[in-house]
Design an enzyme around this catalytic site. Sequence first.
Site, short mmCIF file in Angstrom:
data_model
loop_
_atom_site.label_atom_id
_atom_site.label_comp_id
_atom_site.label_asym_id
_atom_site.label_seq_id
_atom_site.Cartn_x
_atom_site.Cartn_y
_atom_site.Cartn_z
N HIS A 13 0.82 -1.21 0.00
CA HIS A 13 0.00 0.00 0.00
C HIS A 13 0.86 1.27 0.00
CE1 HIS A 13 -3.06 2.94 1.13
NE2 HIS A 13 -2.29 3.29 2.15
N HIS B 258 1.22 5.24 -2.25
CA HIS B 258 1.59 6.60 -1.83
C HIS B 258 2.87 7.15 -2.47
CE1 HIS B 258 -1.47 7.27 1.24
NE2 HIS B 258 -1.25 6.05 1.72
N1 HBI Z 1 0.14 5.30 9.05
N2 HBI Z 1 1.87 3.86 8.48
C1 HBI Z 1 0.86 4.67 8.12
N3 HBI Z 1 0.60 4.81 6.79
C2 HBI Z 1 -0.42 5.61 6.36
O1 HBI Z 1 -0.63 5.71 5.12
C3 HBI Z 1 -1.19 6.29 7.33
C4 HBI Z 1 -0.88 6.11 8.68
N4 HBI Z 1 -1.61 6.74 9.63
C5 HBI Z 1 -2.71 7.63 9.30
C6 HBI Z 1 -2.95 7.75 7.85
N5 HBI Z 1 -2.22 7.11 6.97
C7 HBI Z 1 -4.02 8.63 7.24
O2 HBI Z 1 -4.91 7.85 6.47
C8 HBI Z 1 -4.88 9.53 8.09
O3 HBI Z 1 -5.47 8.85 9.16
C9 HBI Z 1 -4.22 10.79 8.46
FE FE Z 2 -2.52 5.14 3.14
#
Ligand code: HBI
Ligand code: FE
Length: 315
Positions: free
Chosen positions: A177, A182
């Site tokens: 993911h 990202h």
């Molecule tokens: N933590 N490891 C990790 N990866 C993410 O993509 C991630 C997260 N914590 C929160 C988050 N993404 C967001 O979706 C929001 O909750 C800010």
């Molecule tokens: Fe994410």
Amino acid sequence: AAAPAPSAPAPSVAATRRVPRSIEEVDNGAILGFAAELSEDHPGFYDAAYKQRRVDICNLARGHRIGEPIPRIEYLPEEVTTWGLVLGQLEALFPQHACKEFLHSLSLFDFRQDEVPQLEDLSRVLQRHTGFRIRPVAGLLHPRDFLNGLAFRTFHSTQYMRHASKPNYTPEPDVVHELIGHVPMLADPAFADLVHAIGVASLGADEQQLKHLVKLYWYTVEFGVVLEGGQPKAFGAGILSSYGELQHMAAGQAELLPLDVFSPLPRISYKDGYQPRYFVLQSFEEGAAQLKAYCRSMVHNIPDDVRAAVQLPLP
Ligand code: HBI
Ligand code: FE
């Protein structure tokens, strides 16, 4: 007689909560959900070797210090197989259903099916293109810490692989993911600036504003869709990293709603399968302008020295 004391100003965010001044001050230890302790409905719950593997990889993340190279993981053959399987399926859908910014950025990375990329290598590519760096983390990071990290152009990324029994499913972020969903978008300069603006806004957000910011992040960076020639294309990481979600979006079954950043947004569910709706941007430029306008509305809460530390241009 003494003049009456002026009424105390409402406590600013900075007075009630320590705002991080540097990435070192952003806590990467507050993990929600699983971390290495899997719950019973996690696909790896009955697999002792998988759980030990998770503990080992999570410990590496916990021991990492900013400035040190991110430890390299020697991925097991079964982990590489999972990576290759998911990447292969997704690559077949990307040309039709991913937005053009993603397709361009993906080409900067040369992902291969026979090798799981190393965070350190991707972090270097990102730094070159947008100044973003990767910091390893043991699981789903607390949203405030996660968004605060973005203010310092830092993306917190897990490093473990989903369980091999379910290549197309993970109940939490994993390396598939993070790296497929990202990382490519973070190599796009306009997108990176937008994500940075969301991060900066989070430094000044009170609890209420943070909740809204998390939803905005969720419905754009995680599950956003943008129109290209009238067709919806994925730019959200949760769509781009899931074969099923990408097909679901492409099939046109879900509702497409216009995004209004100042209106209330639906609550987030991590568990109910595919999204019943997506928010769609008319264009990236228009969406980014809207989101940045919302972010600007809260930067007056950020202490001046923090503002300087994150290089926020004054509004
Ligand atoms: N933590 N490891 C990790 N990866 C993410 O993509 C991630 C997260 N914590 C929160 C988050 N993404 C967001 O979706 C929001 O909750 C800010
Ligand atoms: Fe994410």
